[in-house]
Design an enzyme around this catalytic site. Structure first.
Site, PDB file in Angstrom:
ATOM      1  N   GLU A 165       1.006  -1.143   0.050  1.00 38.52           N
ATOM      2  CA  GLU A 165       0.009  -0.001   0.018  1.00 38.52           C
ATOM      3  C   GLU A 165       0.916   1.225  -0.025  1.00 38.52           C
ATOM      4  OE1 GLU A 165      -2.767  -0.123   3.304  1.00 38.52           O
ATOM      5  OE2 GLU A 165      -4.252  -1.176   1.997  1.00 38.52           O
ATOM      6  N   GLU A 225      -6.777  -7.387  -0.276  1.00 38.17           N
ATOM      7  CA  GLU A 225      -7.264  -7.310   0.865  1.00 38.17           C
ATOM      8  C   GLU A 225      -8.980  -7.109   1.035  1.00 38.17           C
ATOM      9  OE1 GLU A 225      -5.305  -4.932   3.830  1.00 38.17           O
ATOM     10  OE2 GLU A 225      -3.351  -5.665   2.856  1.00 38.17           O
TER      11      GLU A 225
END
Ligand code: GAL
Length: 846
Positions: free
Chosen positions: A182, A251
């Site tokens: 991320e 995710e």
């Protein structure tokens, strides 16, 4: 000799052939990951190996497989594997090779997210704290010292996996690896260097030549050939950054994490299933539940600020390794329905059409004639009836129906056919070793931790030091200690008014002791500001401030530099005259960690334990010890720390983590029942407001012996350890389910309509199954086919109810581990014509 070599050669060739035969070729195209030339629809779930024990792994993996997963995803936890520079650890809960091999043994694939920055609510985002002290280092940017360490560790992991032949290219289970995590969410804070860092990360990873693809999550500018993937509660709107990359979701947050002081988040399964179905509806081919099993932040591994010890996450498998129902079961049905569509899904892109406002159809139609469709109602309020291919379908609000043949519905995300299973904790006193619980209080021994400086390595420094720089996170604890002379005539001694000690700290907890007595304390996520009225005496006074960390920050740009501890100012004010003195730049004495940590009290072995009564309670900084028998049975075990304050606990020398039952969840944002319809957010569905965030702490069964177990606590705040009890997690006392005639038959019985005749028409089924294999359904507490009301525990008959309901369900179920009852008037007769009826059942297992 020559003959011998020839045989050797032949054997080698055979061996190579075997490897080549089992090795899989993993690539990707714009639709999917491609394994041995075939595109795959993959369903994945996260299990982080250090958040459970090796003894738990096989069952967790099996339950994942049974739940319909194809892939297990895990991060790799650098801080656990290299706790000190170049001193590696791959043992016990950190036995990564064993974990990956167990997944392979179960026939599942692995997605290895090496990071090595992982976030994950893990201490310091997974970075070992020694990294902070490498000269010239700047984390997660184009910085040579950082890149050197990142490359060394990533290479170490890839080499280890290669050595053990764990990549799919070698015949192993790893089909995908991740580098970074991320970074795209925060990279703008790192300026131009972010770009070059990302390019470098990609080429460094590629150079390791794993033979399988790499991904970067939340990285829109991921360079070729890295697959950029999506993380979030929904990813149906995501598109990868190249037409040649598949749409992947690394995710899908199945719930959310818990923090000390926070209420408990949960995510309704209807919404989670909706998000998954929407993703596959809109062209996705790989999604991962983060978490599928969350587990426990043992020891001091939880991230910060203030991440709790439980990492349950409301995941389909709970913290203790038990399936969470109906979440696990409903998702299993969903996975089966998606797999029924696989041939059509992998063959083509969807054609998306509108069926009205907030109503959408996606059709996957292949040249060879197979067809799958997903019909969605993304409206949050009203159910809808749509016409699709000339047939009429009812779509509940915020739901997706899956039609594996473009005609017949196999599954709808809002219609749950899986029973709710209540789980309860049965409490029992901590029965002392060989004794009765009545004698229990006397079975505790204790050692008082000195208040203030007691270790020989304490040192003097002017000014207030940053905590992480000072402790290197070797301990949660740092003492800041000052001794000062107060002359008899000083204002701080004014009769009738107290002096006020003002402290500012970054956290997460601070205790202030004046002349050896606790005067006040406070805690906070980022900033603590305390004003503590204190009594000073003429002459020498000591101010001992104990600053305590509860997990180092793990998320955000420059999270590594957030820091902790007492920043100051620390001032002394006279409440009467208002005058003050700033103590911040005085010469403070520092002590890293506690004496008892250095002398190894955690194991319980020391000869200094005092067993004289009375046991001191409700006083700060006491080490307690007791021995106990393991609770009987095989249910998961927790310790209920109610009665204690805050500290760290060890069972047989293994740290079960930080306990803090006095940390109370904010009384804000909880809802009685959470409407799954509408976009989910981390604070949408909260429970437990105003109650302790966490009272129960997991003790893995494998850490216990039948008797003679040692429990050691370091109680920092003050509490009464004799109130501690065991809790064993029980399942199956109550199974509840309502299935309506409008529900769908089990996905397993779904058949394409060409094969359906009246005779084989399938009906909805109410299925019950006791969670533990040794259990059978022992009683049916409630059953009504008609218009039953209420929910689990409070079912009641409605106006319409078949009089045979109870006897039919009893006959079908009692004495068996599992049973199926058809929900139809064929079985129950018709107690009220023209009404859609439901069967509601509450059963119990024993
Ligand atoms: C993501 C991150 C994960 C985890 C998650 C929240 O942003 O990639 O590691 O921290 O949030 O549980």
């Amino acid at each position: 000799m020559f003959k011998g070599r020839k045989t050797e050669m032949v054997l080698l060739v055979i061996l190579q052939l075997i490897v080549a035969a089992t090795a899989a070729n993993v690539t990707y195209d714009h639709r999917a990951l491609v394994i041995d030339g075939k595109r795959k629809i993959l369903i994945s779930g996260s299990i982080h190996y250090p958040r459970s024990t090796p003894e738990m792994w096989p069952e967790l993996i099996q339950k994942s497989k049974d739940g319909g997963l194809d892939v297990i995803e895990t991060y790799v936890f650098w801080s656990g594997h290299e706790p000190e520079k170049t001193k590696y650890n791959f043992e016990g809960r950190y036995d990564l090779v064993k974990f990956v091999k167990l997944v392979a043994k179960a026939g599942l694939y692995v997605h290895l997210r090496i990071g090595p920055y992982v976030c994950a609510e893990w201490n310091y985002g997974g970075f070992p704290v020694w990294l902070h002290f490498v000269p010239g280092i700047k984390f997660r940017t184009d910085n040579e010292p950082f890149k050197e360490e990142m490359q060394k560790f990533t290479t170490k992991i890839v080499d280890l996996m290669k050595q053990e032949k764990l990549y799919a290219s070698q015949g192993g289970p790893i089909i995908l690896s991740q580098i970074e995590n991320e970074y795209g969410n925060i990279d703008s804070a790192y300026g131009a260097a972010a770009k070059s860092y990302i390019k470098w990360s990609a080429s460094m990873a590629l150079s390791l030549d794993t033979g399988v693809p790499w991904n970067m999550c939340q990285q829109a500018d991921a360079p070729e050939p890295m697959i950029n993937t999506c993380n979030g509660f929904y990813c149906d709107q995501f598109t990868p950054n190249s037409k040649n990359k598949p749409k992947m979701w690394t995710e899908n947050w199945s719930g959310w994490f818990l923090g000390f002081g926070d209420p408990s988040p949960y995510r309704p399964v209807e919404d989670l299933a909706f998000a998954v179905a929407r993703f596959y509806q809109r062209g996705g081919t790989f999604q991962n539940y983060y978490m599928y099993h969350g587990g426990t932040n043992f020891d001091r591994t939880s991230g910060g600020p203030l991440i709790s010890t439980s990492y349950d996450y409301d995941a389909p498998i709970d913290e203790y390794g038990l399936v969470r129902q109906p979440k696990w079961g409903h998702l299993r049905e969903l996975h089966k329905a998606i797999k029924l569509c696989e041939d059509a899904l992998i063959a083509t892109d969807p054609t998306i059409t509108s069926l009205g406002s907030d109503l959408e159809a996606a059709v996957y139609k292949t040249e060879s004639g197979s067809c799958a469709a997903f019909l969605a109602n993304i409206g949050t309020k009203s159910d809808a009836t749509v016409t699709f291919n000339g047939k009429s379908y009812t779509l509940p609000a915020w739901s997706v129906s899956i039609l594996p043949d473009c005609k017949n519905v196999a599954f709808n995300t809002a219609k749950i056919n899986s029973a709710t299973e209540s789980t309860t904790f049965a409490h029992q006193a901590l029965k002392p070793d060989g004794g009765s619980s009545a004698e229990f209080g006397s079975q505790w021994s204790y050692i008082k931790e000195p208040i203030g400086i007691s270790k020989s390595d304490a040192f003097l420094k002017p000014g207030l030091l940053e905590q992480l720089d000072t402790t290197a996170d070797k301990s949660d604890y740092l003492w800041y200690s000052l001794s000062m002379d107060i002359k008899g005539d000083e204002t701080f001694l004014d009769e009738g008014s107290k002096a006020v000690l003002h402290i500012e700290s970054l956290g997460q907890v601070v205790y202030a002791f004046i002349n050896g007595k606790l005067a006040g304390s406070g805690n906070g996520k980022q900033k603590i500001s305390l004003d503590i009225p204190i009594n000073l005496v003429p002459g020498k006074n000591t101010i001992d401030l104990l600053s305590v960390t509860v997990g180092l920050a793990n998320y955000g740009a420059f999270f590594d530099l957030v820091g902790a501890g007492i920043t100051g100012p620390v001032t002394l004010k006279s409440s009467k005259s208002g005058s003050s003195i700033d103590l911040s730049s005085q010469k403070w004495t520092y002590q890293v960690g506690l004496k008892g940590e250095d002398t190894g009290l955690a194991t319980g072995d020391s000869s200094e334990w005092v067993s004289k009564s009375p046991l001191p309670t409700k006083q700060p900084l006491i080490w307690y010890k007791t021995t106990f028998d393991s609770p009987s049975g095989s249910e998961p075990v927790a310790i209920d720390f109610t009665g204690t304050g805050k500290g760290i606990a060890w069972v047989n020398g293994q740290s079960i983590g930080r306990y803090w039952p006095t940390s109370i969840a904010r009384n804000d944002g909880c809802v009685d029942s959470c409407d799954y319809r509408g976009a989910y957010r981390a604070n949408k569905c909260l429970k437990n407001c105003g109650k302790p965030s966490q009272t129960l702490y997991h003790v893995p069964r494998s850490w216990l012996k039948p008797s003679g177990n040692t429990l050691v606590l370091l109680e920092e705040m003050g509490g009464d350890p004799t109130q501690i009890s065991f809790a064993t997690k029980q399942t199956g006392q109550s199974l509840c389910l309502t299935v309506s005639q409008a529900h769908l038959p089990p996905v397993d019985t779904w058949t394409s309509d060409s094969k359906i005749s009246n005779r084989t028409k399938t009906y909805p089924v109410l299925s019950l199954r006791c969670p533990v294999s040794s259990q059978v359904i022992s009683s049916i507490k409630f059953a009504s086919f008609g218009t039953p009301k209420g929910s689990c525990g409070s079912f009641s008959k409605g106006r319409c109810s078949s009089s045979r309901s109870l006897s039919i369900v009893r006959k079908a179920c009692v004495g068996l581990r599992s049973c199926n009852v058809e929900v139809s008037t064929r079985v129950f007769g018709d107690p009220c014509r023209g009404v859609v009826k439901s069967l509601a059942v509450e059963a119990s297992c024993s």
